[in-house]
Each structure stands twice: as structure tokens, then as C-alpha cells.
Scaffold this motif. Structure first.
Motif, PDB file in Angstrom:
ATOM      1  N   THR A 114      -1.538  -1.090  -4.262  1.00 24.11           N
ATOM      2  CA  THR A 114      -2.288  -0.096  -4.497  1.00 24.11           C
ATOM      3  C   THR A 114      -1.425   1.224  -4.386  1.00 24.11           C
ATOM      4  O   THR A 114      -0.732   1.258  -3.273  1.00 24.11           O
ATOM      5  CB  THR A 114      -3.514   0.103  -3.480  1.00 24.11           C
ATOM      6  N   VAL A 115      -1.855   2.283  -4.850  1.00 23.58           N
ATOM      7  CA  VAL A 115      -1.236   3.555  -5.007  1.00 23.58           C
ATOM      8  C   VAL A 115      -2.233   4.596  -5.153  1.00 23.58           C
ATOM      9  O   VAL A 115      -2.797   4.649  -6.063  1.00 23.58           O
ATOM     10  CB  VAL A 115       0.045   3.755  -6.067  1.00 23.58           C
ATOM     11  N   ARG A 152       0.736  -1.157   0.047  1.00 29.36           N
ATOM     12  CA  ARG A 152       0.005   0.111  -0.098  1.00 29.36           C
ATOM     13  C   ARG A 152       0.766   1.283  -0.010  1.00 29.36           C
ATOM     14  O   ARG A 152       1.803   1.338   0.775  1.00 29.36           O
ATOM     15  CB  ARG A 152      -1.164   0.137   1.125  1.00 29.36           C
ATOM     16  N   ILE A 153       0.813   2.187  -0.844  1.00 27.11           N
ATOM     17  CA  ILE A 153       1.224   3.274  -0.966  1.00 27.11           C
ATOM     18  C   ILE A 153       0.461   4.540  -1.163  1.00 27.11           C
ATOM     19  O   ILE A 153      -0.636   4.390  -1.731  1.00 27.11           O
ATOM     20  CB  ILE A 153       2.400   3.473  -2.261  1.00 27.11           C
ATOM     21  N   VAL A 154       0.649   5.504  -0.097  1.00 25.93           N
ATOM     22  CA  VAL A 154      -0.250   6.509   0.028  1.00 25.93           C
ATOM     23  C   VAL A 154       0.683   7.637  -0.123  1.00 25.93           C
ATOM     24  O   VAL A 154       1.498   8.051   0.884  1.00 25.93           O
ATOM     25  CB  VAL A 154      -1.172   6.569   1.259  1.00 25.93           C
ATOM     26  N   ASN A 155       0.557   8.455  -1.013  1.00 30.60           N
ATOM     27  CA  ASN A 155       1.132   9.615  -1.254  1.00 30.60           C
ATOM     28  C   ASN A 155       0.606  10.935  -0.801  1.00 30.60           C
ATOM     29  O   ASN A 155      -0.627  11.270  -1.530  1.00 30.60           O
ATOM     30  CB  ASN A 155       1.608   9.995  -2.658  1.00 30.60           C
ATOM     31  N   ILE A 156       1.202  11.962  -0.110  1.00 29.50           N
ATOM     32  CA  ILE A 156       0.422  13.111   0.531  1.00 29.50           C
ATOM     33  C   ILE A 156       0.752  14.236  -0.638  1.00 29.50           C
ATOM     34  O   ILE A 156       1.833  14.600  -0.697  1.00 29.50           O
ATOM     35  CB  ILE A 156       0.814  13.527   1.882  1.00 29.50           C
ATOM     36  N   SER A 157      -0.325  14.487  -1.367  1.00 24.42           N
ATOM     37  CA  SER A 157      -0.302  15.725  -2.454  1.00 24.42           C
ATOM     38  C   SER A 157      -0.610  16.838  -1.537  1.00 24.42           C
ATOM     39  O   SER A 157      -0.518  17.184  -0.480  1.00 24.42           O
ATOM     40  CB  SER A 157      -1.175  15.256  -3.560  1.00 24.42           C
TER      41      SER A 157
END
Length: 241
Positions: free
Chosen positions: A174-175, A131-136
Motif C-alpha cells: 500500500t502507498v 507499506r509506504i507512507v509519503n509525507i506531503s
């Protein structure tokens, strides 16, 4: 056991995300990627002894990423979740923006996400899970004056996440990206009372968000129940956009 790496682990948002993961599952270990100003990260690590550990990480360095991920793999044998949360802004009008302000913001907010994703993807692919969650940022889709560098970087994070989501979907990875608006952290600490009031008037909910509200979304996207959500860009902005 889940092994989770959060960059920017010494700031208000990073610490809130870490607390959410730690409260969610007693079998979770959270690694706080920090470069300097380690005091708050070390306080959380002491509170959750053995379950929360700082790790040295200069997010703009490929070598530092390899070292940090290597240490996590040596200890836990896996990396299940990456939250790319570290970032910074240096606001200028484009016509007067120094080269260094452009390059440093692009590096800290976009290059760092690329380096982090690249560092963990091989392990996640071998695991057939990640699981990758990128803070934009809301600035990616509703950019304010004076943030051409920051808005460009954060828009790039969204596009990177959506492309990587397609590349890794068949590997159980998931990204997703999260786009916070005004969140009441140290990033807003420089605003005076009048500026805060004016900003809140532009928010339909008439308040700033809490770090815990962003953390809850990140923890959901990193969980098993969100396994069919990938390539999403989730705005958390009180209705601004």
C-alpha cells in the motif's frame, strides 16, 4: 519482526513517528535515515538500544538509497515500511526565485520520494508485503504565496503516491500520503508570537497540531489494519481545508 525506515529521522516529526512505531510493537526495528545533525537520532537510538538505529542517508542520492537499503537488508533481511518524511522549503515569489531554490526544493521533496520508493519496491514485491507512507503537505492542495516550488513538489508526492498505489496493489503493497498542516515542530520555530496567533486564527481548531497526532496516522496507515487503504491522501490540518 518488522523493519521500518524513516527519512528525516533527526527532526521532530520523524522522531515522533519513530517513537510511535517503537511503542506500538516490541518486535519492531526502526532505522532513522539521517544525513547530518545526528544527535537527536542517536539519543533515540540509545534509548531503544538495538531496536532503533541511525543509517547514513542522503535522500537525493540514488547510490545512498541503495547503500542504506542494502545495510537494512543485510541486518534484518527485509524492509516492511518506508516513511518518506525528509524535506525542506526555501520560500520565494516565483518572479524572483533563484534556480537553485527551485531545484533544491524539488529534489529534496519529490526526487527523494521517487528514489526511496524505487529503492524498496523490489524487496517489498518479493515479500508480497509493504507499506509506504509519503509525507506531503497541506500546501499540496492549499498552496500559500511564495511556495510555488514547495507546493509543486508536495503535490507531486500525492500524485506519485496515487499512481504507485495502483502499480503495486496486487503485490500486497500500500502507498499513501499524509498532508500535515501547521504542526508544532522546529519548522515553525521561526514564527514570532504574533505570527503564531495569526496562523492559529485561521485554523478552525485554533491550535497547531502535535507531531504525535501525525505520527498516529502514519503508524495506522503502516499497520495491518490499513491493508485495504491505498492511494489515500490524508489531510491532518485541524479543519483548514
Amino acid at each position: 519482526m518488522r523493519s521500518i525506515l524513516i527519512t528525516g529521522g533527526n527532526g521532530g516529526l520523524g522522531l515522533a513517528i519513530a517513537r510511535c512505531f517503537l511503542a506500538q510493537d516490541s518486535e519492531t526495528r526502526v532505522w532513522l535515515g539521517v544525513r547530518s545533525n545526528r544527535a537527536r537520532a542517536e539519543e533515540l537510538a540509545a534509548e531503544f538500544s538495538g531496536r532503533c538505529l541511525p543509517v547514513d542517508l542522503e535522500v537525493t542520492s540514488a547510490e545512498a538509497w541503495q547503500s542504506a537499503v542494502g545495510k537494512i537488508l543485510e541486518t534484518d533481511g527485509r524492509v516492511d515500511v518506508l516513511v518518506n518524511n525528509a524535506g525542506m522549503h526555501r520560500d520565494h515569489l516565483l518572479a524572483t526565485m533563484p534556480d537553485e531554490a527551485w531545484h533544491s526544493v524539488i529534489s529534496a521533496n519529490l526526487d527523494a520520494v521517487f528514489l526511496g520508493c524505487r529503492a524498496v519496491i523490489p524487496t517489498m514485491m518479493r515479500q508480497r508485503f509493504g507499506r509506504i507512507v509519503n509525507i506531503s503537505s497541506l500546501s499540496a492542495v492549499l498552496p500559500p504565496l511564495g511556495q510555488t516550488n514547495y507546493a509543486a513538489a508536495k503535490a507531486g508526492v500525492v500524485a506519485l503516491s496515487q499512481t504507485l498505489a495502483k502499480e503495486t496493489a496486487r503485490s500486497g503493497i500500500t502507498v499513501n500520503s499524509v498532508l500535515p498542516g501547521y504542526i508544532d515542530t522546529e519548522a515553525l520555530g521561526g514564527m514570532d508570537a504574533e505570527a503564531r496567533k495569526n496562523a492559529q486564527r485561521g485554523i478552525p481548531m485554533r491550535r497547531f497540531g502535535r507531531p504525535e497526532e501525525v505520527a498516529a496516522a502514519v503508524c495506522f496507515l503502516a499497520g495491518k489494519d490499513a491493508g485495504y487503504i491505498t492511494g489515500a491522501a490524508l489531510k491532518i490540518d485541524g479543519g483548514i481545508f
